[in-house]
Design a protein around this motif. Structure first.
Motif, PDB file in Angstrom:
ATOM      1  N   SER A   3       3.564  45.602  14.671  1.00 56.11           N
ATOM      2  CA  SER A   3       2.551  44.715  15.233  1.00 56.11           C
ATOM      3  C   SER A   3       3.194  43.541  15.959  1.00 56.11           C
ATOM      4  O   SER A   3       2.753  43.128  17.037  1.00 56.11           O
ATOM      5  CB  SER A   3       1.618  44.205  14.132  1.00 56.11           C
ATOM      6  N   LYS A   4       4.254  42.997  15.365  1.00 54.88           N
ATOM      7  CA  LYS A   4       4.947  41.870  15.993  1.00 54.88           C
ATOM      8  C   LYS A   4       5.613  42.295  17.299  1.00 54.88           C
ATOM      9  O   LYS A   4       5.562  41.593  18.307  1.00 54.88           O
ATOM     10  CB  LYS A   4       5.975  41.291  15.024  1.00 54.88           C
ATOM     11  N   LYS A   5       6.266  43.480  17.268  1.00 51.15           N
ATOM     12  CA  LYS A   5       6.913  43.968  18.477  1.00 51.15           C
ATOM     13  C   LYS A   5       5.897  44.205  19.584  1.00 51.15           C
ATOM     14  O   LYS A   5       6.131  43.877  20.754  1.00 51.15           O
ATOM     15  CB  LYS A   5       7.661  45.269  18.171  1.00 51.15           C
ATOM     16  N   LEU A   6       4.757  44.772  19.221  1.00 54.40           N
ATOM     17  CA  LEU A   6       3.705  45.023  20.208  1.00 54.40           C
ATOM     18  C   LEU A   6       3.182  43.724  20.791  1.00 54.40           C
ATOM     19  O   LEU A   6       2.948  43.614  21.995  1.00 54.40           O
ATOM     20  CB  LEU A   6       2.559  45.810  19.551  1.00 54.40           C
ATOM     21  N   SER A   7       3.008  42.713  19.939  1.00 55.02           N
ATOM     22  CA  SER A   7       2.528  41.414  20.403  1.00 55.02           C
ATOM     23  C   SER A   7       3.506  40.792  21.391  1.00 55.02           C
ATOM     24  O   SER A   7       3.110  40.241  22.425  1.00 55.02           O
ATOM     25  CB  SER A   7       2.322  40.482  19.204  1.00 55.02           C
ATOM     26  N   VAL A   8       4.807  40.903  21.091  1.00 51.69           N
ATOM     27  CA  VAL A   8       5.831  40.360  21.993  1.00 51.69           C
ATOM     28  C   VAL A   8       5.802  41.084  23.333  1.00 51.69           C
ATOM     29  O   VAL A   8       5.855  40.463  24.406  1.00 51.69           O
ATOM     30  CB  VAL A   8       7.230  40.465  21.349  1.00 51.69           C
ATOM     31  N   GLU A  58       3.293  42.715  24.719  1.00 51.10           N
ATOM     32  CA  GLU A  58       2.077  42.368  25.453  1.00 51.10           C
ATOM     33  C   GLU A  58       2.211  41.008  26.122  1.00 51.10           C
ATOM     34  O   GLU A  58       1.762  40.807  27.254  1.00 51.10           O
ATOM     35  CB  GLU A  58       0.879  42.386  24.499  1.00 51.10           C
ATOM     36  N   THR A  59       2.830  40.061  25.427  1.00 50.22           N
ATOM     37  CA  THR A  59       3.046  38.730  25.998  1.00 50.22           C
ATOM     38  C   THR A  59       3.973  38.802  27.205  1.00 50.22           C
ATOM     39  O   THR A  59       3.717  38.190  28.256  1.00 50.22           O
ATOM     40  CB  THR A  59       3.637  37.780  24.941  1.00 50.22           C
TER      41      THR A  59
END
Length: 335
Positions: A79-84, A86-87
């Motif tokens: 989830s953290k990797k995906l958030s990064v 996407e940003t």
């Protein structure tokens, strides 16, 4: 007295000491940040594990297994990797490094807004009907911001003379939507209509989407007036509304295998006649998004109506769209 060489050595030793202290301070700071980050991550994971434990206790289970622990931790990391990512992608788009539409996907991202997209449901051997509709609508379509396409599936035999005839006609008229993954058969009508809405929403950005049969003629001028009067309603379903009996006898032409779902009275809910109806953009999008779970019935018009049961949809009973009976100001008549 100390010599100049001794003073230089002392100065050098002092510089090295200060530099070493600075490096140690930087390493300590980085280590502190790393430890803090790890503690934060572990705190998040502990919170997830506590939540999972509470759920399991509620289900009568007493512990979270090692596999569950690993799954929660891996999920959190992903989830953290995906958030990064996407940003970073959003920042790249903002700077113009990434196109808003990727090459090859233009068909799925319509750019031109139109008023209405019409799918005329047709089948093999009905060229005369299609030609009659083409003549009737030739001068109206482009001027009114209306797109009309004849919708057909593929032959059950795949690639036979029936398919080739449609392909030849389409190459001359350029007004077909040929659904490659849809079999052209009477019992497939509801699925065919569903496939059309999925295709149309992805292809054209329209305010309304409509289904016509190829045995009716619709006055697009008059229909445009009806749509204009309902353009302020976000979720509308416009047509000649009706109900009707549900037939439970297997020998009946319109036998409904799911007849038991309609109660003791065995009467269908209110829905638009299948000859002509119009739905707003949001309803077409709803069908496209939820197509995999939308149930179909023996009647295609009943199937469409069933998809809107339970939704906040405004049913517009427009008697001018009742093609089976002539009335003053009628919009729809038989070809």
């Amino acid at each position: 007295m100390r010599s100049r060489g001794s003073q230089n050595r002392l100065s050098g030793d002092s510089f090295e000491s200060r530099f070493s202290a600075l490096v140690l301070a930087m390493i300590a700071t980085m280590a502190t940040i790393y430890v803090a980050a790890r503690l934060f991550q572990e705190a998040e994971s502990r919170a997830c594990l506590i939540e999972e434990l509470e759920k399991r206790i509620g289900l009568g289970q007493s512990a979270v297994s090692i596999d569950d622990t690993l799954k929660v931790t891996a999920c959190r990391e992903q989830s953290k990797k995906l958030s990064v990512l996407e940003t970073e992608l959003a920042a790249a788009r903002q700077e113009g490094f990434v196109p808003k539409q990727f090459p090859g996907n233009n068909k799925k991202h319509p750019t031109k807004k139109v008023l209405l997209v019409v799918g005329v449901m047709t089948t093999f051997g009905r060229r005369k009907n299609r030609d009659a509709i083409r003549i009737a609508m030739r001068d109206l379509v482009d001027k009114k911001g209306i797109i009309v396409r004849f919708v057909i599936g593929r032959s059950e035999n795949g690639g036979d003379s029936l398919d080739k005839e449609i392909e030849t006609e389409s190459s001359h008229t350029n007004d077909f939507v040929i659904l490659d993954n849809q079999v052209e058969a009477p019992e497939e009508k509801a699925k065919k209509i569903k496939s059309f809405f999925i295709y149309a929403v992805g292809k054209w950005d329209a305010e309304f989407y409509a289904k016509f049969n190829d045995d009716v003629y619709v006055n697009l001028d008059s229909l445009g007036g009806v749509l204009a009067s309902n353009s302020d309603k976000p979720r509308v379903y416009i047509g000649c509304m009706k109900s009707g009996n549900v037939f439970s006898e297997q020998t009946h032409k319109w036998y409904e295998p799911d007849w038991w779902k309609f109660g003791d009275g065995k009467s269908y809910f209110r829905h638009a006649s299948g000859q002509v109806y119009v739905i707003s953009k949001s309803l077409a999008q709803f069908i496209s998004i939820n197509s995999f779970m939308l149930r179909t019935y023996v009647d295609d018009d009943v199937s469409i109506g069933s998809w809107f049961i339970g939704l906040d949809v405004q049913h517009i009973d427009e008697t001018k769209l009742c093609c089976s009976s002539w009335s003053p100001g009628a919009i729809c008549v038989a070809v």
